[in-house]
Enzyme design. Structure first.
Site, mmCIF file in Angstrom:
data_model
loop_
_atom_site.group_PDB
_atom_site.id
_atom_site.type_symbol
_atom_site.label_atom_id
_atom_site.label_comp_id
_atom_site.label_asym_id
_atom_site.label_seq_id
_atom_site.Cartn_x
_atom_site.Cartn_y
_atom_site.Cartn_z
ATOM 1 N N GLY A 1 -4.181 -0.926 10.245
ATOM 2 C CA GLY A 1 -3.254 -0.828 11.374
ATOM 3 C C GLY A 1 -3.031 0.604 11.789
ATOM 4 N N ASN B 1 -5.467 9.290 2.667
ATOM 5 C CA ASN B 1 -5.846 9.926 3.933
ATOM 6 C C ASN B 1 -6.581 11.253 3.715
ATOM 7 O OD1 ASN B 1 -3.145 8.215 4.814
ATOM 8 N ND2 ASN B 1 -4.727 8.241 6.389
ATOM 9 N N LYS C 1 -10.351 -0.985 11.310
ATOM 10 C CA LYS C 1 -9.316 -0.785 12.334
ATOM 11 C C LYS C 1 -9.982 -0.932 13.682
ATOM 12 C CE LYS C 1 -6.287 2.416 9.950
ATOM 13 N NZ LYS C 1 -5.853 3.809 9.818
ATOM 14 N N ASP D 1 -11.775 4.436 5.252
ATOM 15 C CA ASP D 1 -11.055 4.165 6.501
ATOM 16 C C ASP D 1 -11.625 5.082 7.599
ATOM 17 O OD1 ASP D 1 -9.208 4.273 8.599
ATOM 18 O OD2 ASP D 1 -7.435 4.428 7.356
ATOM 19 N N LYS E 1 0.866 -1.189 0.000
ATOM 20 C CA LYS E 1 0.000 0.000 0.000
ATOM 21 C C LYS E 1 0.894 1.227 0.000
ATOM 22 C CE LYS E 1 -2.576 2.152 3.774
ATOM 23 N NZ LYS E 1 -3.546 1.886 4.862
ATOM 24 N N LEU E 2 0.669 2.095 -0.990
ATOM 25 C CA LEU E 2 1.460 3.325 -1.087
ATOM 26 C C LEU E 2 0.637 4.485 -0.572
ATOM 27 C CD1 LEU E 2 2.767 3.060 -4.788
ATOM 28 C CD2 LEU E 2 3.912 2.229 -2.697
ATOM 29 N N GLU F 1 -7.824 4.095 -1.118
ATOM 30 C CA GLU F 1 -8.344 4.261 0.239
ATOM 31 C C GLU F 1 -8.474 5.747 0.574
ATOM 32 O OE1 GLU F 1 -5.921 2.083 3.013
ATOM 33 O OE2 GLU F 1 -6.781 3.041 4.779
HETATM 34 O O1 OSB Z 1 -4.531 5.568 7.047
HETATM 35 O O2 OSB Z 1 -4.250 3.497 7.274
HETATM 36 C C1 OSB Z 1 -3.964 4.632 7.605
HETATM 37 C C2 OSB Z 1 -1.126 4.566 10.162
HETATM 38 C C3 OSB Z 1 -1.540 5.554 11.027
HETATM 39 C C4 OSB Z 1 -2.684 6.243 10.756
HETATM 40 C C5 OSB Z 1 -3.427 5.961 9.606
HETATM 41 C C6 OSB Z 1 -3.025 4.958 8.747
HETATM 42 C C7 OSB Z 1 -1.833 4.272 9.004
HETATM 43 C C8 OSB Z 1 -1.255 3.267 8.130
HETATM 44 C C9 OSB Z 1 -0.277 2.298 8.775
HETATM 45 O O3 OSB Z 1 -1.431 3.244 6.943
HETATM 46 C C10 OSB Z 1 -0.782 0.935 8.804
HETATM 47 C C11 OSB Z 1 0.056 0.026 9.676
HETATM 48 O O4 OSB Z 1 -0.028 0.089 10.914
HETATM 49 O O5 OSB Z 1 0.776 -0.799 9.122
HETATM 50 MG MG MG Z 2 -5.941 4.674 5.785
#
Ligand code: OSB
Ligand code: MG
Length: 380
Positions: free
Chosen positions: A292, A192, A264, A240, A162-163, A215
């Site tokens: 995560g 995000n 999550k 998310d 995931k980028l 996402e």
């Molecule tokens: O948007 O998924 C997200 C970590 C902190 C806050 C938001 C996100 C993330 C990650 C990391 O993408 C996922 C991981 O814990 O491996």
């Molecule tokens: Mg996310």
């Protein structure tokens, strides 16, 4: 189960490399841990997904400590006998604060499962003994990005990448990664919330690269925008940040704003709530995966147990080895074996913080059960 003591403490772990998204850059993971000690001598653990500052949602560690100390711990402490299911029920009356709730509920659940000698995976209904490892790759300069994804794919054998993307660092990143690693790499992106509908034509260029999903392209509450983008793109939309309850998940699905949902446990208020979202998505044919929050081994163990449920098998979660983020985790590290991470089988979450980690942890608050129970007379 009767609770004897509840302790809150914070551990601080430097990240192996900074983790940058479109909204924040983290250099350390500070993690709030909840320890629930039972009268029978079991200790259950829960990790709060909240970060030191409120960067991902409104919650932060200091707020979660206050919430636990002044609201959530008194609620469970008012009961003689307590189960995770009861805590879940009590917490429903408290608005918001899912990460604080999840941490305490998970610690209670872990303690109760340890007393029952039953693993969290078994309790949740897991069928797999391992889960595929996926990795979330932060924003970084292009050359470093290509070296990093090459290592994750070819040396560490992650099964999905995931980028993180943002305006100006998106389509050409995806193209470069596809050129470097090939078409067979399961690839997805996470913005995000960095885009708006004005970027729809630009985002449509991602369709060429056969991504598993995009996402959270738009702001958290822009359901109409996500639905409109979903009609414009071939690439599926995954939400998310806004999916904080089963009801929100159903609404997003019915509005056409989410074709996939990232679950999550911290964001949704714990593993019982996470399983409910998993169930409403299954009833509607919406694929789900486990997200995560840079968890230490405590949170990671529980996320891995959740991901072992049958409906999480289709998509790979953000479930990486401890070494993805930390040189020294606070539990024995989770490692990748043939692209997968074994699901803990010991009672409860199946792992404990190391004695060193607990020595270094900074205590925040401690609640102890009164030595003799007095009858509680309500104030008229
Ligand atoms: O948007 O998924 C997200 C970590 C902190 C806050 C938001 C996100 C993330 C990650 C990391 O993408 C996922 C991981 O814990 O491996
Ligand atoms: Mg996310």
């Amino acid at each position: 189960m009767r609770i004897q003591r509840i302790k809150l403490c914070v551990v601080t772990l430097p990240l192996v490399t900074p983790f940058q998204t479109s909204v924040f850059t983290e250099y350390y993971r500070e993690a709030l841990l909840v320890g629930v000690h039972t009268r029978d001598g079991a200790i259950g653990w829960g990790e709060c997904a909240a970060t030191a500052e409120p960067i991902y949602s409104a919650e932060c560690i200091a707020g979660a400590v206050t919430m636990l100390r002044d609201e959530l711990i008194p609620l469970v402490a008012s009961l003689g006998e307590v189960s995770a299911e009861q805590a879940n029920e009590l917490f429903r009356k408290v608005p918001g604060n899912p990460m604080a709730k999840a941490a305490l509920e998970t610690a209670i659940l872990d303690a109760q499962l340890r007393e029952d000698q039953r693993s969290l995976a078994d309790f949740l209904g897991a069928e797999s003994t391992s889960v595929k490892a996926g990795v979330s790759v932060g924003l970084m300069p292009m050359d470093e990005l290509l070296r990093t994804v090459d290592r994750y794919w070819n040396e560490e054998h992650y099964q999905r990448i995931k980028l993180k993307i943002e305006p100006g660092r998106d389509v050409e990143r995806v193209r470069a990664v596809r050129e470097k690693l090939g078409d067979e790499v399961p690839l997805q992106v996470d913005a995000n919330g960095a885009y708006t509908m004005a970027d729809a034509d630009h985002l449509a260029r991602l369709d060429e690269y056969d991504l598993l999903m995009i996402e959270q392209p738009f702001a958290e509450h822009d359901m109409a925008g996500h639905a409109a983008l979903a009609r414009r793109l071939r690439t599926r939309i995954c939400l998310d940040e806004p999916i904080t309850s089963p009801e929100r998940a159903v609404q997003a699905i019915e509005q056409g704003a989410a074709q996939i949902i990232n679950i999550k446990p911290g964001r949704v208020g714990g593993y019982l709530e996470a399983r409910k979202i998993h169930d409403v998505c299954r009833e509607r044919g919406i694929p789900v995966w486990v997200g995560g929050m840079l968890e230490t081994g405590i949170g990671r163990a529980a996320n891995i147990a959740l991901a072992a449920l049958p409906d999480f098998a289709e998509l790979v979660g953000d479930l990486s080895a401890s070494t993805r983020f930390f040189k020294n985790d606070i539990t024995p590290p989770f490692l990748i074996e043939n692209g997968s991470i074994p699901v803990p089988t010991a009672p409860g979450i199946g792992v404990d913080p190391t004695p060193d980690a607990l020595t270094e942890a900074i205590p925040q608050y401690e609640w102890t059960a009164p030595s003799h129970t007095r009858s509680r007379v309500p104030i008229p």
